[in-house]
Design a protein around this motif. Structure first.
Motif, PDB file in Angstrom:
ATOM      1  N   ARG A 127      34.493  11.732  78.606  1.00 25.68           N
ATOM      2  CA  ARG A 127      35.101  10.679  79.427  1.00 25.68           C
ATOM      3  C   ARG A 127      36.609  10.580  79.158  1.00 25.68           C
ATOM      4  O   ARG A 127      37.272   9.701  79.698  1.00 25.68           O
ATOM      5  N   GLY A 128      37.116  11.439  78.302  1.00 23.09           N
ATOM      6  CA  GLY A 128      38.544  11.449  78.025  1.00 23.09           C
ATOM      7  C   GLY A 128      38.962  10.657  76.808  1.00 23.09           C
ATOM      8  O   GLY A 128      40.159  10.508  76.547  1.00 23.09           O
ATOM      9  N   LYS A 129      37.997  10.155  76.025  1.00 27.86           N
ATOM     10  CA  LYS A 129      38.331   9.398  74.826  1.00 27.86           C
ATOM     11  C   LYS A 129      38.576  10.336  73.648  1.00 27.86           C
ATOM     12  O   LYS A 129      37.783  11.247  73.410  1.00 27.86           O
ATOM     13  N   HIS A 130      39.653  10.108  72.924  1.00 24.68           N
ATOM     14  CA  HIS A 130      39.970  10.871  71.715  1.00 24.68           C
ATOM     15  C   HIS A 130      38.994  10.407  70.639  1.00 24.68           C
ATOM     16  O   HIS A 130      39.115   9.301  70.107  1.00 24.68           O
ATOM     17  N   THR A 131      38.009  11.237  70.323  1.00 22.90           N
ATOM     18  CA  THR A 131      36.828  10.802  69.579  1.00 22.90           C
ATOM     19  C   THR A 131      36.664  11.572  68.274  1.00 22.90           C
ATOM     20  O   THR A 131      36.817  12.791  68.237  1.00 22.90           O
ATOM     21  N   LEU A 132      36.320  10.826  67.226  1.00 22.08           N
ATOM     22  CA  LEU A 132      36.016  11.425  65.926  1.00 22.08           C
ATOM     23  C   LEU A 132      34.572  11.136  65.564  1.00 22.08           C
ATOM     24  O   LEU A 132      34.144   9.978  65.569  1.00 22.08           O
ATOM     25  N   LEU A 133      33.814  12.181  65.241  1.00 20.20           N
ATOM     26  CA  LEU A 133      32.463  12.039  64.705  1.00 20.20           C
ATOM     27  C   LEU A 133      32.535  12.226  63.209  1.00 20.20           C
ATOM     28  O   LEU A 133      32.975  13.277  62.730  1.00 20.20           O
ATOM     29  N   ILE A 134      32.125  11.217  62.454  1.00 20.93           N
ATOM     30  CA  ILE A 134      32.099  11.306  60.996  1.00 20.93           C
ATOM     31  C   ILE A 134      30.662  11.550  60.556  1.00 20.93           C
ATOM     32  O   ILE A 134      29.774  10.736  60.826  1.00 20.93           O
ATOM     33  N   GLU A 135      30.433  12.660  59.890  1.00 11.30           N
ATOM     34  CA  GLU A 135      29.102  13.015  59.415  1.00 11.30           C
ATOM     35  C   GLU A 135      28.965  12.679  57.930  1.00 11.30           C
ATOM     36  O   GLU A 135      29.762  13.142  57.107  1.00 11.30           O
ATOM     37  N   ALA A 136      27.964  11.875  57.582  1.00  9.98           N
ATOM     38  CA  ALA A 136      27.717  11.563  56.178  1.00  9.98           C
ATOM     39  C   ALA A 136      27.086  12.745  55.454  1.00  9.98           C
ATOM     40  O   ALA A 136      27.169  12.840  54.228  1.00  9.98           O
ATOM     41  N   ASP A 137      26.457  13.638  56.191  1.00 10.30           N
ATOM     42  CA  ASP A 137      25.838  14.833  55.622  1.00 10.30           C
ATOM     43  C   ASP A 137      26.933  15.854  55.311  1.00 10.30           C
ATOM     44  O   ASP A 137      27.625  16.342  56.210  1.00 10.30           O
ATOM     45  N   LEU A 138      27.086  16.175  54.031  1.00 11.71           N
ATOM     46  CA  LEU A 138      28.155  17.093  53.621  1.00 11.71           C
ATOM     47  C   LEU A 138      27.996  18.488  54.214  1.00 11.71           C
ATOM     48  O   LEU A 138      28.958  19.256  54.270  1.00 11.71           O
ATOM     49  N   GLY A 170      34.415  19.906  57.038  1.00 11.05           N
ATOM     50  CA  GLY A 170      35.312  19.583  55.938  1.00 11.05           C
ATOM     51  C   GLY A 170      35.743  18.138  55.981  1.00 11.05           C
ATOM     52  O   GLY A 170      35.320  17.356  56.838  1.00 11.05           O
ATOM     53  N   PHE A 171      36.606  17.763  55.044  1.00 10.08           N
ATOM     54  CA  PHE A 171      37.053  16.380  54.923  1.00 10.08           C
ATOM     55  C   PHE A 171      38.237  16.068  55.819  1.00 10.08           C
ATOM     56  O   PHE A 171      38.706  14.933  55.858  1.00 10.08           O
ATOM     57  N   LYS A 172      38.732  17.062  56.544  1.00 12.80           N
ATOM     58  CA  LYS A 172      39.768  16.863  57.545  1.00 12.80           C
ATOM     59  C   LYS A 172      39.140  17.123  58.917  1.00 12.80           C
ATOM     60  O   LYS A 172      38.286  17.995  59.067  1.00 12.80           O
ATOM     61  N   PRO A 173      39.564  16.382  59.947  1.00  9.03           N
ATOM     62  CA  PRO A 173      38.974  16.576  61.278  1.00  9.03           C
ATOM     63  C   PRO A 173      39.154  17.995  61.795  1.00  9.03           C
ATOM     64  O   PRO A 173      40.227  18.578  61.686  1.00  9.03           O
ATOM     65  N   VAL A 174      38.076  18.561  62.342  1.00 10.99           N
ATOM     66  CA  VAL A 174      38.129  19.867  63.000  1.00 10.99           C
ATOM     67  C   VAL A 174      37.740  19.665  64.463  1.00 10.99           C
ATOM     68  O   VAL A 174      36.870  18.851  64.779  1.00 10.99           O
ATOM     69  N   GLU A 175      38.392  20.395  65.362  1.00 15.51           N
ATOM     70  CA  GLU A 175      38.144  20.220  66.782  1.00 15.51           C
ATOM     71  C   GLU A 175      36.887  20.975  67.195  1.00 15.51           C
ATOM     72  O   GLU A 175      36.757  22.168  66.941  1.00 15.51           O
ATOM     73  N   LEU A 176      35.960  20.252  67.848  1.00 15.92           N
ATOM     74  CA  LEU A 176      34.735  20.858  68.351  1.00 15.92           C
ATOM     75  C   LEU A 176      34.870  21.261  69.811  1.00 15.92           C
ATOM     76  O   LEU A 176      34.342  22.281  70.236  1.00 15.92           O
ATOM     77  N   GLU A 177      35.534  20.428  70.577  1.00 17.91           N
ATOM     78  CA  GLU A 177      35.846  20.715  71.976  1.00 17.91           C
ATOM     79  C   GLU A 177      36.969  19.757  72.357  1.00 17.91           C
ATOM     80  O   GLU A 177      37.426  18.961  71.527  1.00 17.91           O
ATOM     81  N   ALA A 178      37.439  19.830  73.581  1.00 16.91           N
ATOM     82  CA  ALA A 178      38.538  18.971  74.011  1.00 16.91           C
ATOM     83  C   ALA A 178      38.208  17.504  73.740  1.00 16.91           C
ATOM     84  O   ALA A 178      37.142  17.018  74.126  1.00 16.91           O
ATOM     85  N   LYS A 179      39.089  16.826  73.025  1.00 17.63           N
ATOM     86  CA  LYS A 179      38.987  15.398  72.715  1.00 17.63           C
ATOM     87  C   LYS A 179      37.940  15.061  71.659  1.00 17.63           C
ATOM     88  O   LYS A 179      37.794  13.885  71.300  1.00 17.63           O
ATOM     89  N   LEU A 180      37.204  16.044  71.160  1.00 24.72           N
ATOM     90  CA  LEU A 180      36.129  15.760  70.201  1.00 24.72           C
ATOM     91  C   LEU A 180      36.390  16.467  68.879  1.00 24.72           C
ATOM     92  O   LEU A 180      36.552  17.685  68.838  1.00 24.72           O
ATOM     93  N   PHE A 181      36.407  15.679  67.794  1.00 23.01           N
ATOM     94  CA  PHE A 181      36.644  16.190  66.454  1.00 23.01           C
ATOM     95  C   PHE A 181      35.526  15.707  65.533  1.00 23.01           C
ATOM     96  O   PHE A 181      34.845  14.721  65.819  1.00 23.01           O
ATOM     97  N   ALA A 182      35.340  16.418  64.428  1.00 23.62           N
ATOM     98  CA  ALA A 182      34.321  16.030  63.451  1.00 23.62           C
ATOM     99  C   ALA A 182      34.854  16.208  62.052  1.00 23.62           C
ATOM    100  O   ALA A 182      35.700  17.076  61.787  1.00 23.62           O
ATOM    101  N   MET A 183      34.368  15.376  61.139  1.00 21.00           N
ATOM    102  CA  MET A 183      34.693  15.521  59.720  1.00 21.00           C
ATOM    103  C   MET A 183      33.493  15.034  58.921  1.00 21.00           C
ATOM    104  O   MET A 183      32.650  14.288  59.422  1.00 21.00           O
ATOM    105  N   THR A 184      33.392  15.503  57.695  1.00 23.49           N
ATOM    106  CA  THR A 184      32.329  15.054  56.803  1.00 23.49           C
ATOM    107  C   THR A 184      32.871  13.970  55.887  1.00 23.49           C
ATOM    108  O   THR A 184      34.071  13.839  55.679  1.00 23.49           O
TER     109      THR A 184
END
Length: 327
Positions: free
Chosen positions: A47-58, A71-85
């Protein structure tokens, strides 16, 4: 500390959730909590939101499913979507760097006392993990684009509740100290329904239902409301008992269709499953009273393909949302 006042007008369902800054996703292990968390984040990003997914699972299962190294720094999964542990000593020390002067921090990290408490005091780790979530929402460095939404895939219910309770206990224990003020800030965010939504994921399975009801009661004691429940893996069955009866009668009349008895038995089992789901849904709506979002089971899909299909369901649910006026 009292709960922050509700906004006068909020949206129902997915639209309302995606207006928040933080969605914390809770639930028993095995109910699909991580997949639903990833699907919510994916739907928001699309939907165009700059989004971070935080995963508690290491292990970072969502990042891995997209071919990324968690990792502990955000990594880009796709446009506008990032993830970190989130978790572990590295995450703790990264967070402490934002609240403790660097010159003090270097001495602290070198201390044998610090090393002892890192491994011996789970409450300290839980507080700093929640602090890291708070930091990504409220204190992200100015040169970096702020997150429109942070989705926190919390640990299984027991540990998640411990993490949520910790700031409330710490603010009373530590008062006006650095730790106490930080705990106060985190607790204030969790209580602010304009910014934070606590959602649960469950299935019709008895233990999952029991944990969901207990989770709601535990949150209520902290004056936190369950904003929504994702009722996962519902049956897509589109037939009734009468349809099965007609199928069996046809099989009796036509010799070539007698194998339909086996299909009828499978259909009856599916219908019984759907009846259990209806009863479970009725219990949730009666005992908790929040919105329940039904998510159909995506058989034969896993990893990134499963997340994409769940995100599509969530997006369709959002398109059907409306407005709700709060008193």
């Amino acid at each position: 500390m009292g709960r922050e006042p509700d906004s006068l007008v909020t949206r129902n369902g997915i639209d309302g959730l995606l207006e928040r800054r933080l969605i914390a996703v809770l639930g028993k292990g095995g109910v699909g909590r991580t997949s639903i968390s990833a699907a919510i984040a994916t739907a928001a990003a699309r939907r165009g939101k700059h989004t971070l997914l935080i995963e508690a699972d290491l292990r970072g299962p969502v990042a891995v499913s997209r071919g990324k190294r968690p990792g502990f720094k955000p990594v880009e999964l796709e446009a506008k979507l990032f993830a970190m542990t989130l978790g572990g000593q590295e995450s703790l020390e990264d967070y402490l760097g934002f609240v403790v002067p660097r010159i003090v921090l270097r001495a602290v990290f070198a201390s044998s006392i610090y090393q002892y408490f890192v491994h011996a005091a789970p409450a300290l780790r839980e507080l700093t993990m929640m602090g890291k979530v708070y930091h990504e929402i409220e204190r992200r460095a100015a040169p970096l684009e702020p997150w429109d939404l942070v989705v926190f895939d919390a640990p299984a219910s027991g540990q998640a509740l411990s993490m949520i309770r910790t700031p409330f206990a710490a603010q009373e224990t530590f008062g006006e100290s650095v730790v106490g003020r930080e705990a106060h800030n985190i607790a204030r965010l969790l209580l602010d329904r304009r910014k934070c939504a606590m959602v649960a994921v469950t299935t019709a399975e008895a233990l999952a239902m029991t944990e969901t009801l207990e989770l709601n009661r535990a949150l209520a004691k902290l004056e936190i409301e369950t904003e929504a429940i994702f009722f996962n893996r519902t049956s897509p069955a589109a037939f009734e008992a009468g349809d099965i009866a007609r199928l069996v009668r046809r099989g009796v009349r036509v010799n070539e269709l007698r194998h339909l008895d086996t299909l009828a038995a499978i259909a009856r089992a599916e219908l019984q499953r759907r009846m259990r789901e209806r009863r479970a849904l009725a219990i949730l709506r009666r005992r908790i009273g929040c919105e329940v979002i039904e998510i159909e089971e995506c058989r034969g899909h896993s990893g990134a393909a499963l997340i994409d299909r769940l995100a599509a369901q969530i997006e369709r649910e959002g398109l059907a949302g409306g407005l709700e006026v709060r008193a």
